[in-house]
Every structure is written in C-alpha cells, then in structure tokens.
Design an enzyme around this catalytic site. Sequence first.
Site, PDB file in Angstrom:
ATOM      1  N   SER A 120       0.497  -0.980  -0.012  1.00 49.00           N
ATOM      2  CA  SER A 120      -0.009   0.275   0.171  1.00 49.00           C
ATOM      3  C   SER A 120       1.306   1.485  -0.148  1.00 49.00           C
ATOM      4  CB  SER A 120      -0.417   0.083   1.250  1.00 49.00           C
ATOM      5  OG  SER A 120      -1.058   1.259   1.909  1.00 49.00           O
ATOM      6  N   TYR A 133      -1.189  -1.187  10.908  1.00 51.21           N
ATOM      7  CA  TYR A 133      -1.268  -1.403   8.949  1.00 51.21           C
ATOM      8  C   TYR A 133       0.037  -0.991   7.852  1.00 51.21           C
ATOM      9  CZ  TYR A 133      -3.287  -1.746   4.418  1.00 51.21           C
ATOM     10  OH  TYR A 133      -3.241  -1.673   2.980  1.00 51.21           O
TER      11      TYR A 133
HETATM   12  N1  LIG Z   1      -8.631  -1.630  -0.239  1.00 50.02           N
HETATM   13  C1  LIG Z   1      -7.786  -0.482  -0.568  1.00 50.02           C
HETATM   14  O1  LIG Z   1      -7.745   0.137  -0.160  1.00 50.02           O
HETATM   15  C2  LIG Z   1      -6.629  -1.389  -0.942  1.00 50.02           C
HETATM   16  C3  LIG Z   1      -5.415  -0.566  -0.743  1.00 50.02           C
HETATM   17  C4  LIG Z   1      -3.786  -0.447  -0.811  1.00 50.02           C
HETATM   18  C5  LIG Z   1      -3.687  -2.138  -0.944  1.00 50.02           C
HETATM   19  N2  LIG Z   1      -4.556  -3.264  -0.147  1.00 50.02           N
HETATM   20  C6  LIG Z   1      -4.083  -4.455   0.019  1.00 50.02           C
HETATM   21  O2  LIG Z   1      -4.520  -5.003  -1.044  1.00 50.02           O
HETATM   22  C7  LIG Z   1      -4.525  -6.213  -0.142  1.00 50.02           C
HETATM   23  C8  LIG Z   1      -6.203  -6.824  -0.263  1.00 50.02           C
HETATM   24  O3  LIG Z   1      -7.179  -6.376   0.118  1.00 50.02           O
HETATM   25  P1  LIG Z   1      -8.850  -6.351  -0.478  1.00 50.02           P
HETATM   26  O4  LIG Z   1      -8.771  -4.501  -0.320  1.00 50.02           O
HETATM   27  O5  LIG Z   1      -8.747  -6.885  -0.902  1.00 50.02           O
HETATM   28  O6  LIG Z   1      -8.838  -6.693   1.074  1.00 50.02           O
HETATM   29  P2  LIG Z   1     -10.698  -8.041   1.700  1.00 50.02           P
HETATM   30  O7  LIG Z   1     -11.768  -7.789  -0.009  1.00 50.02           O
HETATM   31  O8  LIG Z   1     -10.869  -7.484   2.505  1.00 50.02           O
HETATM   32  O9  LIG Z   1      -9.408  -9.219   0.935  1.00 50.02           O
HETATM   33  C9  LIG Z   1      -8.442  -9.676   1.661  1.00 50.02           C
HETATM   34  C10 LIG Z   1      -7.967 -11.197   1.166  1.00 50.02           C
HETATM   35  O10 LIG Z   1      -7.704 -11.586   2.379  1.00 50.02           O
HETATM   36  C11 LIG Z   1      -8.101 -12.704   3.047  1.00 50.02           C
HETATM   37  N3  LIG Z   1      -7.803 -12.683   4.330  1.00 50.02           N
HETATM   38  C12 LIG Z   1      -7.742 -11.818   5.697  1.00 50.02           C
HETATM   39  N4  LIG Z   1      -6.872 -12.265   6.317  1.00 50.02           N
HETATM   40  C13 LIG Z   1      -6.479 -13.742   6.478  1.00 50.02           C
HETATM   41  C14 LIG Z   1      -5.846 -14.279   6.381  1.00 50.02           C
HETATM   42  N5  LIG Z   1      -5.534 -14.291   8.041  1.00 50.02           N
HETATM   43  N6  LIG Z   1      -5.382 -15.872   6.311  1.00 50.02           N
HETATM   44  C15 LIG Z   1      -6.100 -15.989   4.820  1.00 50.02           C
HETATM   45  N7  LIG Z   1      -6.595 -14.617   4.081  1.00 50.02           N
HETATM   46  C16 LIG Z   1      -6.709 -13.800   4.740  1.00 50.02           C
HETATM   47  C17 LIG Z   1      -9.155 -12.501   3.061  1.00 50.02           C
HETATM   48  O11 LIG Z   1     -10.382 -13.352   3.688  1.00 50.02           O
HETATM   49  P3  LIG Z   1     -12.071 -13.044   4.360  1.00 50.02           P
HETATM   50  O12 LIG Z   1     -12.414 -12.153   3.584  1.00 50.02           O
HETATM   51  O13 LIG Z   1     -12.134 -13.544   4.837  1.00 50.02           O
HETATM   52  O14 LIG Z   1     -11.842 -12.285   5.680  1.00 50.02           O
HETATM   53  C18 LIG Z   1      -9.730 -11.607   1.821  1.00 50.02           C
HETATM   54  O15 LIG Z   1      -9.963 -13.204   0.323  1.00 50.02           O
HETATM   55  C19 LIG Z   1      -4.563  -6.450   1.568  1.00 50.02           C
HETATM   56  O16 LIG Z   1      -3.003  -6.845   1.366  1.00 50.02           O
HETATM   57  C20 LIG Z   1      -4.822  -4.633   0.931  1.00 50.02           C
HETATM   58  O17 LIG Z   1      -3.649  -4.400   2.505  1.00 50.02           O
HETATM   59  C21 LIG Z   1      -5.898  -2.654  -0.091  1.00 50.02           C
END
Ligand SMILES: NC(=O)c1ccc[n+]([C@@H]2O[C@H](COP(=O)([O-])OP(=O)(O)OC[C@H]3O[C@@H](n4cnc5c(N)ncnc54)[C@H](OP(=O)(O)O)[C@@H]3O)[C@@H](O)[C@H]2O)c1
Length: 223
Positions: A120, A133
Amino acid sequence: MLVGNSDGIGLATTKRLLAAGWDIIGVSKSESPIANTAYLHRVADVSDAAYPDLMDELVRQGPLDLCIYCAGIGELLDPLQMGDEARIIDVNLTGMVRTAAAVIPGMVKRGHGHFIGVSSMADELLSAEAPSYSASKAGFSNYLGGLALALKPRGVFVTNVRFGFVDTKMAKSDAKPFMMSVEKAVDHLESCIRTKPACYTAPWIAIPLVKLLKLTLKLKAGA
Ligand SMILES: NC(=O)c1ccc[n+]([C@@H]2O[C@H](COP(=O)([O-])OP(=O)(O)OC[C@H]3O[C@@H](n4cnc5c(N)ncnc54)[C@H](OP(=O)(O)O)[C@@H]3O)[C@@H](O)[C@H]2O)c1
C-alpha cells in the site's frame, strides 16, 4: 497461486487469470465462490501454526510460475483495546514472509518464477488512525524490495505493488481520494505479471498527495 483470494482484489484477480487460461491454487481464510476445473481452493489462516505445512504440501504438487500475496486486514487503532494490533502485522507482514519462504526456494532451484505482494502507499506514512497497518506495509515493501535485489540474479522476479485506495471492504477511511475500482487494480496486477517490475505504484496521480501527507505528518509528529 493466490493467497487471500476469497474476496476483493485477490478474488477479482483469480477470476481474471482463470479467464486467461491459468491453472490456479487459492488459499484464503474463507471458502471461495469460484467453481472451475482449473481452480483448487484451500481454506487456511496465514497466521495459523499449520500454514507453513499446508504451503509445503501445495508447493510439492507442482512447479509454481507465479504467487500473488493479497491477504490483508486493517483495523482502526483503539488505544484502550490494542489486542488486535499484533495480529494485523502477523497477517499482513509475517504471513507474506511465510508464504515467500514456502514458494521461493522452488522458484530459485528452477531459476524461474514471480512473487507479487500487494502492499500500500501507506507504507511510507505515519498513521495515527491505523499504525499497525502502515507499519505492516512499511515492513512488507522493505522486505520485498530486498528480496527483489537478492533474487533477480537467480532468475526469480519479485514485485512490490503499492496501491492507493481500492474499492473493497478493506477501504475503511471516510476520505478515499483517487479510489480505483477492483477491475482497475487487476489491470495493474496484469501489467505487473507481464513486465515484472521490482516496485509498482498506482494510481500515479495519488503520489504527490502521499508525499505531501508524509511531510505534513512528520512535521506534526516532530519527526
Ligand atoms: N482496498 C484498499 O484500499 C487497499 C489499498 C492498498 C492495499 N490494499 C491491500 O490489498 C490486499 C487485498 O485487500 P482487499 O482490498 O482485496 O481486501 P479484502 O477484500 O478484505 O480481501 C482480503 C482477502 O484476504 C483474506 N484474508 C484476510 N485475513 C486472512 C488470513 N488471516 N488468512 C488468509 N486469508 C486472509 C480475506 O479473507 P476473508 O474475506 O475471509 O477475511 C480476503 O479474501 C491487502 O493486503 C490490502 O492491504 C488494499
């Protein structure tokens, strides 16, 4: 292989890559909505003690060309209830390092492979709202930067992807400037799979804003 792909960026990337003809193993805390003969899903928590054994088992099933680590969590800091702070670093940072430790030795032996981690733009910010975070992402980006340097001469590429806001359940703050759609984020990941840069930041338009915020926060903190 995709880790953290039952929802959000990981799920959309899995769907896109399956449509492009990839065979995929997904590992995530929840079941996957995907039913496809080219897709195998395993439910696991990256912070669980049994996770490295599961990864070793999956790695033994065949050579991996690509691993994308998308698992992540983020919670706002509650200074009176700090019990989840360490878990955020465990899932976001230690889970990624454990995943790399499982998949990269096989790639190095074959002199071929690509590890992508989704980090991020918060990796360079002091955050009063979510310090665990931003700290997890600072460690994440730093680790992958070093790993990219170490592995490029061995034929293995490492890409640290630094996203701004992406429209998933993870984007929790009230203000989300320049937020991109999940499909746009997947476009960026596809570009990284093709070009294999060591570091990739998107959207570029948010970069000056983050630099300004970084300076403002440092001045505010007296750092
Ligand atoms: N969205 C943003 O604004 C943003 C910005 C910058 C970076 N990111 C990064 O992008 C990545 C993906 O995020 P996203 O936005 O797609 O979020 P998301 O929709 O919440 O997806 C996260 C995924 O990781 C899984 N997960 C969470 N904890 C876990 C664990 N302990 N073991 C195995 N799987 C786990 C979740 O499963 P569950 O749904 O079952 O919990 C979900 O499938 C993250 O690293 C986040 O920090 C996101």
